[in-house]
Motif scaffolding. Structure first.
Motif, mmCIF file in Angstrom:
data_model
loop_
_atom_site.group_PDB
_atom_site.id
_atom_site.type_symbol
_atom_site.label_atom_id
_atom_site.label_comp_id
_atom_site.label_asym_id
_atom_site.label_seq_id
_atom_site.Cartn_x
_atom_site.Cartn_y
_atom_site.Cartn_z
ATOM 1 N N LEU A 114 0.841 -1.201 0.000
ATOM 2 C CA LEU A 114 0.000 0.000 0.000
ATOM 3 C C LEU A 114 0.871 1.244 0.000
ATOM 4 N N ALA A 119 -2.877 2.547 -3.324
ATOM 5 C CA ALA A 119 -4.026 1.649 -3.371
ATOM 6 C C ALA A 119 -4.658 1.595 -4.748
ATOM 7 N N THR A 219 -4.562 -5.662 -1.765
ATOM 8 C CA THR A 219 -5.318 -6.705 -1.057
ATOM 9 C C THR A 219 -5.754 -7.851 -1.963
ATOM 10 N N LEU B 36 -8.803 3.567 5.288
ATOM 11 C CA LEU B 36 -7.471 3.970 4.843
ATOM 12 C C LEU B 36 -6.608 2.792 4.419
ATOM 13 N N THR B 37 -6.946 1.593 4.904
ATOM 14 C CA THR B 37 -6.245 0.382 4.448
ATOM 15 C C THR B 37 -7.321 -0.629 4.065
ATOM 16 N N GLY B 38 -6.920 -1.716 3.446
ATOM 17 C CA GLY B 38 -7.912 -2.706 3.039
ATOM 18 C C GLY B 38 -8.323 -2.504 1.593
ATOM 19 N N ALA B 41 -8.871 1.015 0.137
ATOM 20 C CA ALA B 41 -7.859 1.988 0.556
ATOM 21 C C ALA B 41 -7.709 3.099 -0.463
ATOM 22 N N MET B 42 -7.885 2.757 -1.743
ATOM 23 C CA MET B 42 -7.731 3.784 -2.778
ATOM 24 C C MET B 42 -8.702 4.928 -2.529
ATOM 25 N N GLN B 45 -7.864 6.823 0.863
ATOM 26 C CA GLN B 45 -6.714 7.738 0.777
ATOM 27 C C GLN B 45 -7.094 9.000 -0.005
ATOM 28 N N ARG B 46 -7.908 8.809 -1.054
ATOM 29 C CA ARG B 46 -8.321 9.981 -1.835
ATOM 30 C C ARG B 46 -9.190 10.914 -1.000
#
Lengths: 291, 395
Positions: A114, A119, A219, B36-38, B41-42, B45-46
């Protein structure tokens, strides 16, 4: 009513995805059979090999199918590295600690990806990405067909190595009985290292193949991890043929199931198949009953 | 001498704490609980980038004037796309980080438990993106939804189809629906069924698929076999990419109208020419009034492109500013009441809405969707006519 064409289309893709599952599960079953370790980070190794394929293509225009020759050794050495520094020290630890460690490696690798790769979803757009072959009324994607051929060949090749070479026999011996293998002069530590690395190397082949038609994201490993575990258990832990046929069976179940039932229920069908097989044969399709 | 020094020391310390406290009161904390993760996440984060950008803008323009120029400060929580993690993050942001307003978990199935936790903690949960029909139907006082409902996606899908037929851009009678199987997809699909039936369309397919499928060939093959003239698609961006590629490979070349998740810039970038002609419900596009300006200043400062679904979050920060100005206080209850009484006209909005005004359930009654299409590898607005810059191309 479901037409024959639809059914056959589903069977074809079931076998294609099944061959990928067979490849990813072969590595896992070997690690499980020989080292008796549940490697939860298996999916992340796959994810890394997919990113390797992506960047080799983006940076050097190397076709992913050719890149397999590069990525297989990369993953082999990455597996060796991970084994030597992280797995070997905990081989004698309680199982729960081992699982925790591999979970930790999994989380670490996902977040490393990440951070390094962001991502954003990525796909490899090859000149033949969307081309298809026609088999009567059924269309097969060119990358899917190639992935199928390569998966089957590599899995069969791996099986030949296990059955007919000294290395293969040593691996099987270490899996059957560690102490006896040591008594017979097999360097079991080296076998462990090689087995884990070979398991990772399988993913070094599966990754580039998948990257030709599936999206790459940190992921992505989790999509295939659970299915790989189901296949390994279904086929018999440590049993290579079990992983092969189990993979094909699950691929078919998912694909053909989605034709007859609402698509969102096909994962349910996978687990129903698992439960039924375990009820009838608890050691798995090809597993040996423990005395 | 020693005693005087001690007294002086204690006084200075107290003064320091007092000043520190006063300074602390000069920021208002917005709690952003994001994936924010997983797998998403994209998006998470945006959103983080977009709301940081908006907060910087608000602060640069003087902060909250009614609170003496108090600055907005963002505190972040990571849901990891898991409901139980979202709940504990909400608790942490409210109880430890003193967040006055909470915002967006993104996925409806996470917003539901997160906002429930916020309700218990009597803190505003503002959803600019989640839009499952039941978010504001739970009798909560602290949950606010800026977006039109998931069922309005379907309402506008069908309004667009009626428009297409009326203007003779195409003649659509048979419609297929595919959807992912969590709250979002199911809401969209259930509403689509209703609106299609009410408007005399024949629904030829109603197909669900697991959100993180490794292969969608069977589902798309079934879809193709049902011979739709148009496909309505409710999924997240990963599945949308897979669907586009699978449909192209299987030769399903009818127009697809997505539910609002593909207007991320990476959609066109990843699938290139296959994206051409794809339609989607959208919340904003850079060809709406004020859009180009926002697009350019965001690109200049953040180096990436802003798209519809993220402008919703941008708008939310400005709504918080208006609510805080109106409340004149950072007290959670006052902020909640100010939000409930807001009425922001279109002229002050960045989104193509009529207005922002919440009904007694916390639902914004002034919202609306647009439809955009990829034409020449760019998103353009094609509906409603008052915002459209191009005509839709439906072959």
């Amino acid at each position: 009513m479901v037409s024959l064409d639809l059914f056959l289309q589903a069977v074809v893709y079931g076998l294609i995805m099944g061959s990928i599952y067979a490849l990813t599960s072969s590595g896992l079953t070997l690690i499980l059979g020989v080292l008796k370790i549940i490697n939860v980070s298996h999916g992340e190794f796959l994810m890394l090999s997919m990113y390797a394929a992506y960047y080799l293509f983006q940076g050097f225009q190397i076709d992913p199918f050719l890149a397999t020759f590069l990525i297989l050794p990369i993953l082999f050495f990455f597996g060796a590295f991970t084994f030597y520094f992280f797995i070997r020290p905990i081989l004698k630890a309680p199982e729960i600690n081992q699982i925790l460690l591999t979970i930790g490696i999994s989380i670490f690798l996902q977040n490393l990806a990440l951070a390094l790769f962001t991502a954003d979803f990525r796909t490899l757009e090859l000149s033949y990405s969307q081309k298809t072959l026609a088999l009567g009324k059924i269309s097969i994607g060119v990358p899917h067909f190639a992935a199928f051929m390569i998966s089957i060949s590599v899995t069969m090749g791996f099986y030949w190595v296990l059955k007919n070479t000294d290395l293969g026999r040593s691996i099987r011996a270490a899996a059957q009985n560690r102490e006896a293998a040591i008594l017979f002069g097999i360097n079991v530590d080296r076998i462990y290292l090689i087995t884990f690395s070979l398991g990772a190397a399988c993913l070094g082949v599966a990754g580039p193949l998948l990257a030709t038609f599936y999206y790459v994201t940190p992921t992505v490993g989790t999509v295939f991890l659970l299915t790989s575990f189901v296949v390994v258990i279904l086929g018999g832990m440590g049993n290579f043929l079990g992983a092969f046929f189990g993979g094909l069976l699950i691929g078919l179940t998912e694909s053909v199931g989605a034709i007859f039932m609402p698509g969102s229920l096909s994962p349910v069908l996978t687990f129903v198949v698992l439960i039924v097989i375990l009820l009838l044969k608890p050691e798995g399709l090809f597993g040996k009953r423990r005395r | 001498m020693k005693k005087r020094l001690t007294v002086l020391f204690v006084l200075t310390l107290s003064l320091g704490i007092f000043i520190g406290d006063a300074l602390a009161a000069v920021t208002v904390r917005i709690g952003a609980v994001l994936p924010l993760t997983g797998p998403l996440a994209m998006a998470g984060q945006r959103v983080k980038n977009v709301i940081s950008f908006a907060v910087d803008e608000v602060n640069a323009q003087g902060g909250i004037k009614a609170l003496g120029g108090a600055k907005l400060e963002l505190v972040f929580g990571d849901t990891q796309s898991k409901p139980e993690v979202a709940i504990s993050e909400v608790e942490r942001l409210v109880e430890k980080e003193n967040a006055v307003i909470l915002t967006e978990a993104w996925q409806s199935f996470i917003t539901l438990p997160a906002s429930q936790t916020a309700e218990r903690l009597k803190t505003v949960y503002y959803a600019p993106v989640s839009y499952a029909d039941n978010i504001t139907e739970r009798g909560f006082r602290y949950t606010f939804q800026q977006e039109p409902k998931a069922s309005d996606v379907a309402r506008d899908w069908v309004r667009f189809l009626n428009f297409v037929n009326a203007q003779k851009f195409a003649h659509i009678t048979k419609v297929g629906v595919i959807f992912e199987n969590t709250d979002m997809g199911q809401s969209n699909a259930a509403a689509a069924k209703k609106y299609l039936a009410e408007n005399g369309f024949k629904q030829v397919a109603d197909l669900s698929y697991p959100a993180r499928a490794s292969d969608l060939t069977s589902t798309i093959a079934k879809l193709k076999a049902s011979e739709p003239e148009v496909v309505l698609q409710a999924g997240y961006i990963g599945d949308a990419i897979l669907i586009a590629k699978t449909a192209d490979r299987l030769g399903l070349k009818v127009p697809f109208i997505d539910n609002g998740n593909i207007n991320d810039p990476s959609y066109i970038k990843t699938i290139g020419p296959i994206a051409e002609g794809k339609l989607g419900i959208n919340m904003w596009n850079k060809d709406v009034p004020g859009g180009q300006q926002l697009f350019e200043k965001y690109k200049a400062k953040m180096g990436e492109e802003i798209s519809g679904i993220f402008v919703l979050c941008y708008q939310a920060i400005w709504v918080f500013k208006e609510a805080l100005e109106k409340a004149g206080s950072a007290d959670r209850e006052a902020v909640r009441n100010a939000l409930a009484a807001l009425n922001i006209p279109a002229s002050r909005l960045y989104l193509p809405y009529e207005k922002i005004q919440f009904n007694e359930k916390g639902y914004n009654v002034g919202g609306g969707y647009i439809v955009t299409q990829v034409q020449k590898q760019e998103w353009v607005t094609v509906w409603p006519e008052k915002f459209a810059s191009k005509k839709p191309v439906l072959k």
